[in-house]
Design an enzyme around this catalytic site. Structure first.
Site, PDB file in Angstrom:
ATOM      1  N   ALA A 140       0.862  -1.180   0.000  1.00  0.00           N
ATOM      2  CA  ALA A 140       0.000   0.000   0.000  1.00  0.00           C
ATOM      3  C   ALA A 140       0.899   1.231   0.000  1.00  0.00           C
ATOM      4  O   ALA A 140       1.813   1.330   0.825  1.00  0.00           O
ATOM      5  CB  ALA A 140      -0.912  -0.002   1.224  1.00  0.00           C
ATOM      6  N   ILE A 177       4.775  -1.143   3.100  1.00  0.00           N
ATOM      7  CA  ILE A 177       4.634   0.270   2.758  1.00  0.00           C
ATOM      8  C   ILE A 177       5.413   0.585   1.488  1.00  0.00           C
ATOM      9  O   ILE A 177       6.633   0.429   1.431  1.00  0.00           O
ATOM     10  CB  ILE A 177       5.117   1.178   3.913  1.00  0.00           C
ATOM     11  CG1 ILE A 177       4.458   0.752   5.231  1.00  0.00           C
ATOM     12  CG2 ILE A 177       4.804   2.633   3.583  1.00  0.00           C
ATOM     13  CD1 ILE A 177       2.939   0.679   5.197  1.00  0.00           C
ATOM     14  N   LYS A 178       4.682   1.041   0.492  1.00  0.00           N
ATOM     15  CA  LYS A 178       5.292   1.390  -0.791  1.00  0.00           C
ATOM     16  C   LYS A 178       5.780   2.837  -0.734  1.00  0.00           C
ATOM     17  O   LYS A 178       5.013   3.759  -0.435  1.00  0.00           O
ATOM     18  CB  LYS A 178       4.240   1.237  -1.894  1.00  0.00           C
ATOM     19  CG  LYS A 178       4.695   0.431  -3.084  1.00  0.00           C
ATOM     20  CD  LYS A 178       3.531   0.238  -4.034  1.00  0.00           C
ATOM     21  CE  LYS A 178       4.047  -0.276  -5.363  1.00  0.00           C
ATOM     22  NZ  LYS A 178       2.962  -0.390  -6.341  1.00  0.00           N
ATOM     23  N   ILE A 179       7.047   3.018  -1.028  1.00  0.00           N
ATOM     24  CA  ILE A 179       7.708   4.324  -0.911  1.00  0.00           C
ATOM     25  C   ILE A 179       8.340   4.680  -2.251  1.00  0.00           C
ATOM     26  O   ILE A 179       9.035   3.854  -2.851  1.00  0.00           O
ATOM     27  CB  ILE A 179       8.817   4.276   0.167  1.00  0.00           C
ATOM     28  CG1 ILE A 179       8.263   3.836   1.527  1.00  0.00           C
ATOM     29  CG2 ILE A 179       9.541   5.608   0.261  1.00  0.00           C
ATOM     30  CD1 ILE A 179       7.482   4.888   2.258  1.00  0.00           C
TER      31      ILE A 179
END
Length: 215
Positions: A56, A82-84
């Site tokens: 996400a 966590i997509k960064i």
């Protein structure tokens, strides 16, 4: 290689999961927006379907905001990754989130140098975008070919997700090159499943059986 599905459409995720072949899900703000629904509700639904990593993405662009957003997203479910984005502030956020034990997926990776920096920052996954590089007449698969031996040489635990997959050949070549994962749109997944000779062969078997089944 493992296969993730690249979508936020819950029905597509259910259909793919029923096949018994997907190990995770990736989403992004564009895919979420396409569904026209509450972001948190979608992520919670996905987590109830797939027992695997669910990426996400944050929508902030400063490290403190990304970290805060990442902590909030990670609290939704233990499988949330966590997509960064691959920017300087993103690397700072990856370092901090990793220190807190939160898994990260560095996205919008277009070079082996970017992947190397993401791995050094402690990323759990890096996502090189194969199709988007092909779109500008670059060899997207070559980036994967460059990353794989670098990670192997230095023992990085960061896993490579072949992303921006446009057709089954991308998946095949990414697997051949040693990518850990390919995240695949539902349409491409269905294309991988089908072959005209399979359909022809099945039709012939069934037709032949009809001729003799009552004898």
């Amino acid at each position: 290689m493992r296969i993730f599905i690249d979508t936020a459409n819950v029905e597509e995720i259910k259909a793919a999961n029923d096949l018994g072949i997907i190990a995770g899900v990736t989403t992004n703000p564009s895919l979420i927006a396409r569904e026209g629904r509450n972001f948190r509700e979608i992520v919670e639904e996905i987590a109830a379907i797939v027992d695997g990593p669910i990426s996400a993405e944050v929508v902030s662009t400063t490290a403190p905001e990304m970290v805060a957003e990442g902590v909030e997203l990670a609290a939704i479910h233990p499988n949330i990754v966590i997509k960064i984005p691959m920017i300087a502030e993103g690397l700072k956020a990856v370092k901090e989130l990793s220190a807190r034990g939160i898994k990260t997926n560095v996205t919008l990776v277009f070079s082996a140098n970017q992947a190397l920096l993401a791995a050094l920052a402690g990323a759990t996954y890096v996502s090189p975008f194969v199709g988007r590089l092909d779109d500008i007449s670059h060899d997207g698969l070559q980036v994967i070919a460059d990353i794989v031996p670098i990670f192997a040489q230095y023992g990085f635990k960061t896993q490579i997700i072949a992303a921006s997959i446009r057709h089954p050949l991308h998946v095949l070549e990414a697997a051949r090159l040693g990518a850990d994962i390919a995240t695949v749109p539902f349409k491409v997944l269905m294309q991988m499943l089908k072959h005209p000779l399979t359909d022809t062969g099945l039709a012939r078997f069934l037709a032949d059986w009809e001729k003799v089944k009552n004898k």
